[in-house]
Design a protein around this motif. Structure first.
Motif, PDB file in Angstrom:
ATOM      1  N   ALA A  59       1.014  -1.233   0.099  1.00  0.00           N
ATOM      2  CA  ALA A  59       0.045  -0.158   0.017  1.00  0.00           C
ATOM      3  C   ALA A  59       0.696   1.188   0.008  1.00  0.00           C
ATOM      4  O   ALA A  59       0.349   2.121  -0.439  1.00  0.00           O
ATOM      5  N   VAL A  60       2.063   1.152   0.488  1.00  0.00           N
ATOM      6  CA  VAL A  60       2.924   2.605   0.756  1.00  0.00           C
ATOM      7  C   VAL A  60       3.040   2.959  -0.364  1.00  0.00           C
ATOM      8  O   VAL A  60       3.304   4.174  -1.048  1.00  0.00           O
ATOM      9  N   VAL A  67       0.945  11.009  -4.551  1.00  0.00           N
ATOM     10  CA  VAL A  67       0.834  12.086  -3.341  1.00  0.00           C
ATOM     11  C   VAL A  67       1.260  13.225  -4.080  1.00  0.00           C
ATOM     12  O   VAL A  67       1.661  13.427  -5.181  1.00  0.00           O
ATOM     13  N   GLU A  68       1.152  14.389  -3.209  1.00  0.00           N
ATOM     14  CA  GLU A  68       1.542  15.873  -3.636  1.00  0.00           C
ATOM     15  C   GLU A  68       3.117  15.851  -3.412  1.00  0.00           C
ATOM     16  O   GLU A  68       3.817  15.076  -2.623  1.00  0.00           O
ATOM     17  N   GLU A  73       9.160  12.886  -0.140  1.00  0.00           N
ATOM     18  CA  GLU A  73      10.119  12.538   0.808  1.00  0.00           C
ATOM     19  C   GLU A  73       9.863  11.561   1.732  1.00  0.00           C
ATOM     20  O   GLU A  73      10.285  10.739   2.106  1.00  0.00           O
ATOM     21  N   LYS A  74       8.659  11.931   2.310  1.00  0.00           N
ATOM     22  CA  LYS A  74       8.228  11.251   3.452  1.00  0.00           C
ATOM     23  C   LYS A  74       7.924   9.624   3.095  1.00  0.00           C
ATOM     24  O   LYS A  74       8.221   8.553   3.521  1.00  0.00           O
ATOM     25  N   CYS A  75       7.295   9.741   1.826  1.00  0.00           N
ATOM     26  CA  CYS A  75       6.965   8.460   1.069  1.00  0.00           C
ATOM     27  C   CYS A  75       8.064   7.570   0.876  1.00  0.00           C
ATOM     28  O   CYS A  75       8.165   6.250   1.137  1.00  0.00           O
ATOM     29  N   ILE A 103       6.112  11.101 -11.548  1.00  0.00           N
ATOM     30  CA  ILE A 103       4.857  10.428 -11.689  1.00  0.00           C
ATOM     31  C   ILE A 103       3.764  11.419 -10.799  1.00  0.00           C
ATOM     32  O   ILE A 103       2.663  11.510 -11.605  1.00  0.00           O
ATOM     33  N   SER A 104       4.050  12.068  -9.928  1.00  0.00           N
ATOM     34  CA  SER A 104       3.069  12.908  -9.181  1.00  0.00           C
ATOM     35  C   SER A 104       2.953  13.961 -10.187  1.00  0.00           C
ATOM     36  O   SER A 104       1.813  14.749 -10.274  1.00  0.00           O
ATOM     37  N   GLY A 105       3.818  14.603 -10.661  1.00  0.00           N
ATOM     38  CA  GLY A 105       4.227  15.747 -11.572  1.00  0.00           C
ATOM     39  C   GLY A 105       3.309  15.564 -12.832  1.00  0.00           C
ATOM     40  O   GLY A 105       2.707  16.525 -13.102  1.00  0.00           O
ATOM     41  N   TYR A 106       3.372  14.547 -13.512  1.00  0.00           N
ATOM     42  CA  TYR A 106       2.687  14.308 -14.579  1.00  0.00           C
ATOM     43  C   TYR A 106       1.264  14.588 -14.454  1.00  0.00           C
ATOM     44  O   TYR A 106       0.482  15.074 -15.277  1.00  0.00           O
TER      45      TYR A 106
END
Length: 294
Positions: A59-60, A67-68, A73-75, A103-106
């Motif tokens: 799940a992580v 995520v944003e 970094e935490k992820c 990925i998040s930026g896309y």
């Protein structure tokens, strides 16, 4: 049917045991092997996206690709903790961080492009009007507009006296793209505008430009632009990166049109689709970098 069966068998059973064997042999988890063995850019980031989809129990990682920017970094730390990867492994940490940003930026870039596309051109909006006049001045520096609504707009490829009606499909995004290309590649834009006035092979410059905005938008929306953007941007893709890809499309379409020598503009949709297929084919290459150098 057989292909789907084997796909199900692999994802549900075989993949687990293969991963177990590889971990036993190498002492490293799948993510470590991807981050170390895959080439930086699309090859690595697309592999991580696939892993996130297939690792249903992890799940992580599945959450990490959604995520944003501030949470990335935490992820990464959470993933390393769960996979028992030492925090001092800076190479893994850096590579995974970059891929998760891509990925998040896309996804964020698509939302920003979509929001701009949804903004209708408003002739009562001073900023919209200023951008439209800027487009004229960039393309036609030696000729002044005689009025806001005038046949002169046809000289740069709009359909009628008032360009606002041509932006209905792509909204403000179509205008922003046209202005960006004209501002950052002024010589090329004027040259292509000149080509578009060819007596036999001419086309409507602005209308075709808006059509290419739709092409760039659709490629972004369906994920086809991932290979290109993951290769050219080491981190968060920005709006300018989308505009740069649009510039590539405009420049390449003009070359393509004159190489194909269509019988008339009436065949535009046919050649537009042929060009679209060509670009989609290029984007299938994991090393794709479709850029127009200034």
């Amino acid at each position: 049917m057989l292909v789907r069966f084997w796909g199900f068998l692999y994802s549900s059973y075989l993949r687990f045991w293969l991963k177990w064997v590889w971990r036993l042999l190498t002492g490293k988890c799948e993510l470590q092997r991807v981050c170390e063995g895959a080439k930086a850019g699309a090859q690595r980031t697309l592999s991580i996206e696939i892993s996130a989809f297939l690792m249903r129990s992890f799940a992580v990682l599945r959450n990490a690709v959604r995520v944003e920017e501030a949470e990335v970094e935490k992820c990464v730390r959470d993933i390393m903790k769960e996979k028992k990867i030492e925090q001092k492994d800076t190479g893994f940490k850096t590579n995974l961080h970059i891929s998760l940003l891509q990925i998040s930026g896309y996804k964020k870039l698509y939302l920003n492009v979509e929001n701009l596309r949804k903004v209708p051109y408003d002739s009562d909006n001073e900023e919209h009007e200023e951008q439209l006049i800027e487009l004229w001045n960039l393309l036609m520096p030696h000729e002044n507009l005689t009025a806001r609504i005038t046949k002169q707009w046809c000289d740069i490829g709009f359909q009628g006296d008032d360009p606002k009606t041509d932006f209905r499909g792509m909204g403000l995004l179509g205008l922003v793209n046209l202005v960006y290309f004209s501002k950052h590649y002024t010589d090329e834009a004027r040259q292509i505008l000149s080509h578009s006035n060819h007596p036999k092979l001419g086309y409507s410059y602005a209308i075709v430009g808006i059509n290419l905005t739709e092409m760039a938008y659709s490629l972004l929306k369906n994920g086809a632009l991932k290979s290109h953007l993951y290769n050219v941007v080491s981190g968060l893709p920005q709006m300018k990166d989308f505009h740069q890809f649009y510039c590539y499309l405009v420049y390449e379409f003009d070359k393509f049109w004159f190489e194909e020598e269509p019988e008339s503009i009436m065949h535009f949709n046919q050649y537009r689709e042929k060009f679209h297929e060509k670009i989609k084919g290029l984007l299938l290459d994991c090393d794709a970098m479709l850029t127009l150098q200034n």
